[in-house]
Each structure stands twice: as structure tokens, then as C-alpha cells.
Design a protein around this motif. Structure first.
Motif, PDB file in Angstrom:
ATOM      1  N   SER A 198       0.816  -1.061   0.072  1.00 54.03           N
ATOM      2  CA  SER A 198      -0.110  -0.210   0.086  1.00 54.03           C
ATOM      3  C   SER A 198       0.768   1.259   0.065  1.00 54.03           C
ATOM      4  O   SER A 198       0.672   1.944  -0.793  1.00 54.03           O
ATOM      5  N   ARG A 239       0.558 -14.475  16.363  1.00 50.86           N
ATOM      6  CA  ARG A 239       0.257 -15.233  17.164  1.00 50.86           C
ATOM      7  C   ARG A 239      -0.999 -16.232  16.927  1.00 50.86           C
ATOM      8  O   ARG A 239      -0.734 -17.497  17.552  1.00 50.86           O
TER       9      ARG A 239
ATOM     10  N   HIS B 161      -2.234  -6.278  23.941  1.00 48.88           N
ATOM     11  CA  HIS B 161      -1.649  -7.894  23.590  1.00 48.88           C
ATOM     12  C   HIS B 161      -0.703  -7.646  22.674  1.00 48.88           C
ATOM     13  O   HIS B 161       0.297  -8.418  22.734  1.00 48.88           O
ATOM     14  N   GLY B 165       1.629  -8.893  24.953  1.00 48.48           N
ATOM     15  CA  GLY B 165       1.498 -10.372  24.737  1.00 48.48           C
ATOM     16  C   GLY B 165       0.883 -10.933  26.156  1.00 48.48           C
ATOM     17  O   GLY B 165       0.732 -12.074  26.253  1.00 48.48           O
ATOM     18  N   HIS B 168      -4.319 -11.859  27.555  1.00 50.49           N
ATOM     19  CA  HIS B 168      -5.173 -12.915  27.936  1.00 50.49           C
ATOM     20  C   HIS B 168      -5.231 -13.247  29.493  1.00 50.49           C
ATOM     21  O   HIS B 168      -5.970 -13.562  30.146  1.00 50.49           O
ATOM     22  N   LYS B 194      -7.547 -11.065  16.706  1.00 46.02           N
ATOM     23  CA  LYS B 194      -7.709 -12.678  16.622  1.00 46.02           C
ATOM     24  C   LYS B 194      -6.588 -12.948  17.422  1.00 46.02           C
ATOM     25  O   LYS B 194      -6.750 -14.350  18.051  1.00 46.02           O
ATOM     26  N   SER B 195      -5.371 -12.415  17.480  1.00 50.32           N
ATOM     27  CA  SER B 195      -4.185 -13.260  18.361  1.00 50.32           C
ATOM     28  C   SER B 195      -4.727 -13.021  20.017  1.00 50.32           C
ATOM     29  O   SER B 195      -4.400 -13.873  20.558  1.00 50.32           O
ATOM     30  N   SER B 198      -7.229 -15.512  20.404  1.00 50.37           N
ATOM     31  CA  SER B 198      -6.733 -17.086  20.201  1.00 50.37           C
ATOM     32  C   SER B 198      -6.068 -17.325  21.551  1.00 50.37           C
ATOM     33  O   SER B 198      -6.249 -18.485  22.093  1.00 50.37           O
ATOM     34  N   HIS B 236      -4.805   0.942  16.805  1.00 51.52           N
ATOM     35  CA  HIS B 236      -3.678   0.931  15.916  1.00 51.52           C
ATOM     36  C   HIS B 236      -4.492   0.571  14.720  1.00 51.52           C
ATOM     37  O   HIS B 236      -5.217  -0.571  14.223  1.00 51.52           O
ATOM     38  N   PRO B 238      -3.885  -0.080  10.993  1.00 50.54           N
ATOM     39  CA  PRO B 238      -2.667  -0.492   9.822  1.00 50.54           C
ATOM     40  C   PRO B 238      -2.714   0.525   8.961  1.00 50.54           C
ATOM     41  O   PRO B 238      -3.624   0.954   8.498  1.00 50.54           O
ATOM     42  N   ARG B 239      -1.379   0.475   8.443  1.00 57.85           N
ATOM     43  CA  ARG B 239      -1.005   1.298   7.508  1.00 57.85           C
ATOM     44  C   ARG B 239      -1.912   1.239   6.178  1.00 57.85           C
ATOM     45  O   ARG B 239      -2.189   2.281   5.557  1.00 57.85           O
ATOM     46  N   TRP B 240      -2.133   0.167   5.794  1.00 57.78           N
ATOM     47  CA  TRP B 240      -2.834   0.163   4.631  1.00 57.78           C
ATOM     48  C   TRP B 240      -4.216   0.692   4.542  1.00 57.78           C
ATOM     49  O   TRP B 240      -4.970   1.095   3.778  1.00 57.78           O
ATOM     50  N   ASN B 243      -3.831   4.485   4.801  1.00 59.33           N
ATOM     51  CA  ASN B 243      -3.594   5.029   3.462  1.00 59.33           C
ATOM     52  C   ASN B 243      -5.063   5.088   2.880  1.00 59.33           C
ATOM     53  O   ASN B 243      -5.347   5.736   1.983  1.00 59.33           O
ATOM     54  N   ASP B 244      -5.994   3.759   2.832  1.00 57.10           N
ATOM     55  CA  ASP B 244      -7.196   3.712   2.073  1.00 57.10           C
ATOM     56  C   ASP B 244      -8.031   4.828   2.435  1.00 57.10           C
ATOM     57  O   ASP B 244      -8.636   5.421   1.830  1.00 57.10           O
ATOM     58  N   HIS B 247      -7.040   8.426   1.207  1.00 58.37           N
ATOM     59  CA  HIS B 247      -6.952   8.553   0.183  1.00 58.37           C
ATOM     60  C   HIS B 247      -8.492   8.331  -0.913  1.00 58.37           C
ATOM     61  O   HIS B 247      -8.652   8.447  -2.076  1.00 58.37           O
TER      62      HIS B 247
END
Lengths: 323, 323
Positions: A198, A239, B161, B165, B168, B194-195, B198, B236, B238-240, B243-244, B247
Motif C-alpha cells: 500500500s 500469534r 496484547h 502479549g 489474555h 484474533k491473536s 486466540s 492501531h 494498520p497503514r494500509w 492509506n485507504d 485517499h
């Protein structure tokens, strides 16, 4: 921007590569031939754009932890190709760990290649502390002077982008140095891979450049040892994937499904963002079951990309390649 | 393990919540009533399990960067409910930032609630440097002694997490202190979420505990300012995705689709891993367009969970709630 010897027909066609590590240097010529023949046999029906031959370097200087699989010097990928891979008549992508060679050796090899059949991915030294005979930029320069027709590839590492946020700038510099396509490190963290391409895509757009194809490397993992090795190599395994692999009754089947999901996500993402892309399947392990699953994975990705006998689309035929 | 007043019918039924921040403390009673009525009107057709009422704390002690939206004290969520939200006859989840209250105030409030209608999520102080009247564990203890029937929820933060880490383990301790369900911080990084679940799921299995439902909070983002605010809050992105959003010609529509993708991924993941789950939709912004999109998102997630007039399954009816 050229796209390598394999795709002059349609520059937008996603690439499908399969990567092989040459046998150990101690292998007899007969065994090397047997391995080469078996490799060609296995890959014959895959409709690959190219066979990738890695150039293994001892990377223990990069990671002080004990290497899960021992480092054993391997045959030179260029020699393995010309001596043994005679059964493979498609294009090849020969990796070169530039630090292993003198400038003379590299210049000689560049000049001897047929650009219609061979392209090369140059890999710089794995850490700044390595003893380096030729740096990456010296090698790029040699290629430009001695074999400007030889298609040049570069490495792209999503994990480095996640840590430093500047891999797209490194990709920009590599492109300026002649790189016409990228091959990533093994992708387990799909978010990191998407963030890298990206940033790369928007950077290209801002500068009016066309993005070069980004070939994502995928590799199945069938055991804890392989998982450890992937992590030793610097692959970030999220993880939740790690948990699933460690607890799965059949980790190889779980890993296969994870790889397919990653590929589907990346294919959709790159298509939506008009990023030329492809997949490269490798087996980081030398276990038979994992190599066989790699071949099945490549077949499944061929399906996903709409190749071979099975057209893309939902339906039972898409399950043909699944374990 | 109880599952809150809203889901005694089927403990495995995924939850659908909608979260509202009470109006500013300076709001007149008439305006507060108008806001409450409009909220009830908007949410009436959503088939929600509960309405969530946040308890906003001044978190500037947590983040030294300038707050993109100013902090303005809001009405007490408990009072906003009893005085103004009289049009809402479903269950509510009232947040309590424990540090704001004396032990006497909290004990009194706990004892006055109807456990058939109300549950509470206790939130500890946002940083260790805050002036704290009651700590989280003191508040948990008060609830146990004064209102053991009052269903208790806890906060779970995927970003923590990812960094440390151990979320949980924090969830395990909260469960031991009486927490029967978790609500996450806003999720943009689906891999981190998900981590977290999980690790939580495998930890529960190792200890023979049933996992408590994890309710994932989703929030659309329609502007750069909202994006900045989410990041200021510690989400957080994610950069993608960032970006989306930056833009996109229509960031709100892009964000809506991102939220639906995250929800689909989480629903599939939790179902496969037998983790009870749910969704909580909030609007971190007070802009009309973003609030409206939040309501549409909740409708779309209701669809995904198989509620209301549209059954789950592929087909054009699933697009009804899309912008």
C-alpha cells in the motif's frame, strides 16, 4: 518497465513462480541429477511463469539464536541449472547473494546469461557485519553495465516495513537502480504485506511511476521445527496463526488453508489497488510432505489466478488442489 | 458463567450492542431529552441485545499529544439513562470509570440497579499517574459484595496484547474477579484482535475454563480528524487501512466496508474456535454522517449474525444496509 522474460505476453497477468533451493554441495552428481529430474517432473503441470533458484548464504551472522536446521553449503544455483535442470525449458530466476562473489565473478555470470531465459534477483548481505565481496549496489551497477538486458529483481521484506516503515522507499531506490520486479520474504503476516505494498503503491502514484510487480512468497509449515525455522529466518508469524499451527491435529492442512487465505486476501487487495502482483511458492523445509504440499499450494494458487484446467470461480473444482 | 441480562435465552447467540456517549454536561435537560429520544428512535429497529452507555473520563493524562476533539465532561451515564432514556426498554450496559467515583458512590449505584435490566463494565484508570478514587479491583470487590447479581463486564485491548502479549492473562484475572463478558477497544487491526482471543481461548482450554463472550467494538471513520482521534485513543490503524481512508474519495464508505470485513473475519474466526462473541458499534465522532453510518453498520452486522428480517446468507438482501 519490463516485466521479465516470462510475461512479455501480458504485463498485467499475475505471476506464478516456484522456488527451489539447490541440493547440498556434498551431493553427488548422480543424486543432484535425480533431484533435478524429480523437481522438473513435479512442476511440469503447474503452468509456472518461472522457476526460482535460491542462493543460500550462511545467515547465522544475522540471528544469534541457534539455527533450527543446520546451514549446509549448497550447489551454485547457476551451475545447478545448467548442469542438472536440463529438463526445465521454462524461464528461471536465479538468486545471487552478492556478498559471496567477487565483482569479476558476478560480471562474468551476468554477461553469460540469456535474457530471454534468465532473470536474477540480487540479495544484499544479511547483516551489516558480514564479510562482503560485492555490495548490492555494486552488483546492481555491474548488471547495468555488463547485462542491461538481464531482467533484475529485488527483495522486499514486509517485516522490515512493519518495524521501520520505510521498505517502500527501499523499493523505490531499488527500482531506480534497475529492479523490474520484487519478491517478498515468506508472508505469514498478511497485514504487514498489505501495508508494505500500500505504501509502495501510493508512493509510486505520488511520483508518477508505475509500480513494479510484487511477487509474494508463500510457504507451508507442517511442523514445530519448520515454524521455528520460519521465525528464525525473520518471518513474523501472528500469534493466532502460531497457536493454530501448534494446536492443529494436522498442522500442514491448517497451514495450507492459511496460505490460501493469505493469497486470496493479497490477490483481492492488489487487484483493487491496481498493483501488479504474483505468487512464489517455496518450501523452507526439505521434508517430503511439506514439499508435496508446496506443489499442491502452487496448483491451488494457479487455480486462484485462473490458470490451467480449472477456471477461477467458486465451486467444487477449486478444491481439487486441497490436501 | 452468566452471560448478562440480555442473553439468558441462548448463551451461544452472538451479541449485538450499540454504544452511545451521553451528551455534554452543559446540555440543557430539553436537549438531552431530544438526544435521548432521537437515539431510541434510531436504534428501535436494530434488534439489539443491549444499549451501551459510556462513561467518559478525561484521558489527556494517558496521551500527551493534543486531543483532536476537546474533552468535555458528559452527563453521568446512569443518570442519562434513568432521566432521559425512558424510551429504551431493553437492557443497558453502563460503563463506570472507577477512578472518578468514591467507593460509597459506586457501592450505592451498584445496589440500586436492577440486574434484569442493567449490567456494568468497569474501567480502570487510564494511566497509573491518574488521581484515582477507586481502583478497578476495589470496584470489582464492591460489586461482588453489594450487587453479586449485577452482571459485570471488562475491557479487553488487542493493542495492549500486541505490545505486551499478556492481555489474555489480564482477561483471566478479570474473569476470576467476576467478569462475565468482555468488550474490546475499537478494532481496526483484525490480526491483533484474533491473536488476543486466540491466546485467551487456548488459555481457557488449558485451564478447563469456559471462555466468556468477547464483544468486539467497531467504529466507522469518515474523516481525517476522526482517524486522528482513533489513533489518539490508542487504536492501531494498520497503514494500509490508514492509506485507504486518507485517499478514498468517500472515506466513510471505505471505512464501512473495512468494518464489515473485520466483522466477517472475526465472526468466522470465533465460530471456528468456539469463542462466544458479539459486536458493539459505536461512533467515536459526533458528526451526523458518522452516527448514521454507525446505525447502518449495526444493521449490517445484525444481518451478518442472522437477525431481523434478513437471514444470513449470500444474496442481494445482504446489501440492504450498505451505504
Amino acid at each position: 518497465m519490463a516485466l521479465g522474460p516470462w510475461s512479455t505476453a501480458d504485463p498485467q497477468r499475475p505471476l506464478l513462480l516456484f522456488a527451489v533451493t539447490p541440493p547440498r554441495r556434498t551431493t553427488t552428481a548422480e543424486d543432484a541429477q535425480r533431484i533435478a529430474d524429480r523437481t522438473c517432473e513435479r512442476l511440469r503441470d503447474l503452468d509456472l511463469d518461472a522457476l526460482v533458484l535460491y542462493d543460500i548464504d550462511d545467515e547465522t551472522d544475522r540471528n544469534p539464536d541457534e539455527r533450527p536446521f543446520p546451514y549446509l553449503p549448497t550447489l551454485d544455483p547457476g551451475e545447478f541449472r545448467t548442469r542438472h535442470l536440463t529438463g526445465w525449458d521454462g524461464p528461471v530466476v536465479v538468486y545471487r547473494s552478492t556478498g559471496k562473489y567477487t565483482t569479476g565473478e558476478l560480471a562474468g555470470w551476468f554477461g553469460a546469461q540469456d535474457p530471454q531465459q534468465v532473470s536474477t534477483v540480487l540479495v544484499g548481505a544479511s547483516s551489516s557485519g558480514s564479510a562482503v565481496r560485492t555490495t548490492l549496489s555494486e552488483a546492481q551497477d555491474l548488471r547495468r553495465r555488463h547485462a542491461p538486458e538481464l531482467e533484475l529483481g529485488g527483495v522486499a521484506i514486509p517485516e522490515r516495513h512493519e518495524a521501520r516503515g520505510d521498505e517502500h522507499e527501499r523499493m523505490r531506490r531499488k527500482q531506480a537502480a534497475g529492479v523490474g520486479f520484487f519478491v517478498t520474504q515468506v508472508v505469514y503476516d498478511v497485514g504487514a504485506a498489505k501495508s508494505m505494498v500500500s505504501d509502495y503503491r501510493y508512493d509510486c502514484a505520488a511520483q508518477g511511476r508505475d509500480p513494479a510487480p510484487v511477487v509474494f512468497t508463500l510457504s507451508v509449515c507442517g511442523s514445530r521445527k519448520t515454524l521455528e525455522f520460519l521465525e528464525w529466518l525473520g518471518v513474523h508469524v501472528p500469534r493466532w496463526m502460531r497457536n493454530d499451527l501448534r494446536h492443529a491435529p494436522d498442522p500442514l492442512a491448517t497451514s495450507f488453508d492459511q496460505c490460501v487465505s493469505i493469497a486470496e486476501d493479497l490477490a483481492q487487495f492488489c487487484t483493487r489497488h491496481d498493483i501488479p502482483f504474483g505468487f512464489n511458492v517455496e518450501s523452507v523445509s526439505i521434508r517430503r510432505a511439506e514439499i508435496d504440499a508446496s506443489v499442491r499450494l502452487a496448483a491451488r494458487l494457479g487455480d486462484l489466478l485462473g490458470r490451467g484446467p480449472s477456471p477461477v470461480g467458486p465451486g467444487p473444482h477449486r478444491r481439487a488442489g486441497r490436501p
